[in-house]
Design an enzyme around this catalytic site. Structure first.
Site, PDB file in Angstrom:
ATOM      1  N   HIS A 169       7.354   4.569   5.218  1.00 30.76           N
ATOM      2  CA  HIS A 169       7.441   4.260   6.586  1.00 30.76           C
ATOM      3  C   HIS A 169       8.914   4.669   7.158  1.00 30.76           C
ATOM      4  O   HIS A 169       9.032   4.435   8.073  1.00 30.76           O
ATOM      5  CB  HIS A 169       7.153   2.641   6.704  1.00 30.76           C
ATOM      6  CG  HIS A 169       5.866   2.239   6.063  1.00 30.76           C
ATOM      7  ND1 HIS A 169       4.970   2.039   7.138  1.00 30.76           N
ATOM      8  CD2 HIS A 169       5.367   1.729   4.968  1.00 30.76           C
ATOM      9  CE1 HIS A 169       4.014   1.631   6.462  1.00 30.76           C
ATOM     10  NE2 HIS A 169       4.304   1.519   5.117  1.00 30.76           N
ATOM     11  N   SER A 171       7.006  -1.853   3.548  1.00 26.95           N
ATOM     12  CA  SER A 171       5.945  -1.950   4.568  1.00 26.95           C
ATOM     13  C   SER A 171       5.467  -3.165   5.297  1.00 26.95           C
ATOM     14  O   SER A 171       5.134  -3.035   6.282  1.00 26.95           O
ATOM     15  CB  SER A 171       4.718  -1.542   3.863  1.00 26.95           C
ATOM     16  OG  SER A 171       4.446  -2.111   2.474  1.00 26.95           O
ATOM     17  N   LYS A 183       1.157   8.364   8.349  1.00 25.18           N
ATOM     18  CA  LYS A 183       1.608   7.365   9.216  1.00 25.18           C
ATOM     19  C   LYS A 183       2.381   8.020  10.572  1.00 25.18           C
ATOM     20  O   LYS A 183       1.835   8.666  11.216  1.00 25.18           O
ATOM     21  CB  LYS A 183       2.728   6.543   8.373  1.00 25.18           C
ATOM     22  CG  LYS A 183       1.769   5.619   7.517  1.00 25.18           C
ATOM     23  CD  LYS A 183       2.345   4.957   6.465  1.00 25.18           C
ATOM     24  CE  LYS A 183       1.384   4.126   5.792  1.00 25.18           C
ATOM     25  NZ  LYS A 183       1.479   3.694   4.377  1.00 25.18           N
TER      26      LYS A 183
HETATM   27  C1  LIG Z   1       0.528   3.482   3.033  1.00 26.79           C
HETATM   28  C2  LIG Z   1       1.578   3.484   2.005  1.00 26.79           C
HETATM   29  C3  LIG Z   1       1.115   4.062   0.854  1.00 26.79           C
HETATM   30  C4  LIG Z   1      -0.368   4.871   0.655  1.00 26.79           C
HETATM   31  O1  LIG Z   1      -0.129   5.904   1.482  1.00 26.79           O
HETATM   32  P1  LIG Z   1      -1.796   6.531   1.683  1.00 26.79           P
HETATM   33  O2  LIG Z   1      -1.351   7.889   2.081  1.00 26.79           O
HETATM   34  O3  LIG Z   1      -2.120   5.716   2.969  1.00 26.79           O
HETATM   35  O4  LIG Z   1      -2.603   6.347   0.553  1.00 26.79           O
HETATM   36  C5  LIG Z   1       2.072   3.700  -0.329  1.00 26.79           C
HETATM   37  N1  LIG Z   1       3.253   3.364  -0.220  1.00 26.79           N
HETATM   38  C6  LIG Z   1       3.590   2.551   0.997  1.00 26.79           C
HETATM   39  C7  LIG Z   1       4.851   1.975   0.942  1.00 26.79           C
HETATM   40  C8  LIG Z   1       2.807   2.724   1.900  1.00 26.79           C
HETATM   41  O5  LIG Z   1       3.130   2.037   3.145  1.00 26.79           O
END
Ligand SMILES: *Cc1c(COP(=O)(O)O)cnc(C)c1O
Length: 394
Positions: free
Chosen positions: A207, A179, A239
């Site tokens: 991602h 990330s 995302k």
């Molecule tokens: C954003 C993210 C999460 C958390 O997801 P949310 O739905 O925002 O709680 C988990 N793992 C990774 C790698 C992330 O980038």
């Protein structure tokens, strides 16, 4: 004032170390241009990679579903909060990712806590990449299994750690796309090491989903890895998919086990059905409009070749996450502030989100950007970095 926990001191220390965090107040929808505290900016920090968060079709299906189901789901999935909108989305996510079944969670953070603590306990061991997302580390701690962290993307180190660690069940966990770095995990190699040790592999593809792979279903599609090789897939909806929530995909037995045992699934209210309905529209657009992924891939390559021309210190990434390594936290903040004055919103990422001494600007590109946006970004970065002697110093 009484302050038995010394909160004031803790906060002052954060400020002094340039690690104090502040929130921005956003006054417009997400998009390549965004209004923050009265001023318009070019936005290079959101995770809305496909530019779907404010897509009119998503907004419309959200409204239609609110008319049909109301706003709140009213209960957890196991009581009576599980609507047809949730059910249909789960079926479509399973098909999209090529897995037997999928199960919705209210956030990615909760999905990770739920799956790891449902599968592993005191006599088990969890193996994680050093750069895994915080929610995956917290999940292993919550499970009370032994937690071992292996060097970033280092399969030999993982193999050695698997060999020397006792545990009834062994679970290997990695981000698909990291990330804060934007690079990919070597998932085929991780899958084979994992199988040699009778362990299971889980990939958090927060991602990758929506962008990687020919159909956009993520890192596992890119590497062509079926459920037998990667039995546990986590994806987020907040995302690239532009909405909110998350899911786990895998076998029938995995999903049924989570329904019985995952506490962050059982003891929480289901997502609003309208969020599920909007996500179905998002999956539809990913299917019928591959141009978003193609355009984004072109922007990434334009940005990287432009950055190379002006000697910028980009980290090696082929995804929409294009971090610029700075090192020092104070300097990362200063550059981020200078860019902000110039009209660019780019966040400085500092410890503890990334290891000490590796502060960076986390630049993210989206399908909503244009070639002109990229040209303006490169010019602003060139100016901000050449002032500080930051070019090509890795
Ligand atoms: C954003 C993210 C999460 C958390 O997801 P949310 O739905 O925002 O709680 C988990 N793992 C990774 C790698 C992330 O980038």
């Amino acid at each position: 004032m009484s302050d038995p926990f010394n909160l004031a001191e803790g906060l002052a220390e954060k400020k002094q170390q340039h690690l104090y965090r502040k929130r921005l107040e956003v006054q417009s929808p997400q998009g390549s241009e965004i209004k923050v505290e009265g001023r318009d900016y070019l936005n290079f920090c959101s995770n809305d990679y496909l530019g779907l968060a404010n897509h009119p079709d998503l907004v419309q299906s959200f409204k239609d579903a609110a008319n049909r189901y109301g706003v709140g789901s009213g209960a957890s999935h196991l009581i009576n909060g599980h609507s047809s909108a949730h059910q249909n989305l789960e079926l479509e996510l399973a098909e999209f990712t090529g897995r037997d079944r999928a199960l919705l969670f209210s956030t990615g953070y909760m999905a990770n806590l739920g799956v790891i603590s449902a599968l592993c306990g005191r006599n088990d061991a969890v193996f994680e990449d050093r750069l895994n997302h915080a929610s995956l580390i917290d999940a292993a701690l919550l499970s009370r299994a032994t937690l071992k962290r292996y060097r970033h993307n280092d399969c030999a180190h993982l193999e050695e750690t698997l060999r020397h660690t006792k545990g009834n069940r062994k679970l290997v966990v990695t981000d698909g796309v990291f990330s804060m770095d934007g690079d990919l995990a070597p998932v085929p190699e991780l899958a084979s090491v994992t199988q040699q040790h009778q362990a299971w592999l889980m990939v958090d593809d927060a991602h990758g989903i929506g962008f990687l792979g020919a159909k956009g279903s993520g890192t596992l599609e890119q590497f062509n890895l079926p459920q037998q090789e990667v039995p546990i897939l986590m994806g987020t909806l907040g995302k690239a998919l532009g909405t909110f929530g998350a899911f786990i995909a895998g076998s029938e037995e995995l999903i049924e086990t989570l329904i019985q045992n995952a506490r962050t699934y059982i003891y929480t209210t289901a997502l609003p059905p309208a969020v599920a309905a909007a996500t179905r529209t998002s999956l539809g657009l990913i299917k019928t409009e591959p141009w978003r992924r193609q355009h984004l891939a072109e922007l990434i390559s334009t940005f990287r070749s432009g950055a190379e021309r002006i000697g910028l210190n980009l980290m090696p990434s082929l995804t929409p996450i294009q971090p610029l390594h700075v090192g020092d936290a104070k300097q990362a903040i200063e550059i981020s502030e200078e860019l902000r004055r110039a009209g660019f919103l780019i966040s400085a990422i500092r410890p503890p989100t990334v290891p000490e001494g590796t502060s960076r600007l986390r630049i993210t590109l989206t399908a909503g950007h244009t070639d002109q946006h990229i040209a303006a970004l490169l010019e602003a970065l060139d100016k901000a970095c050449s002032n500080r002697n930051l070019s090509a110093n890795l």
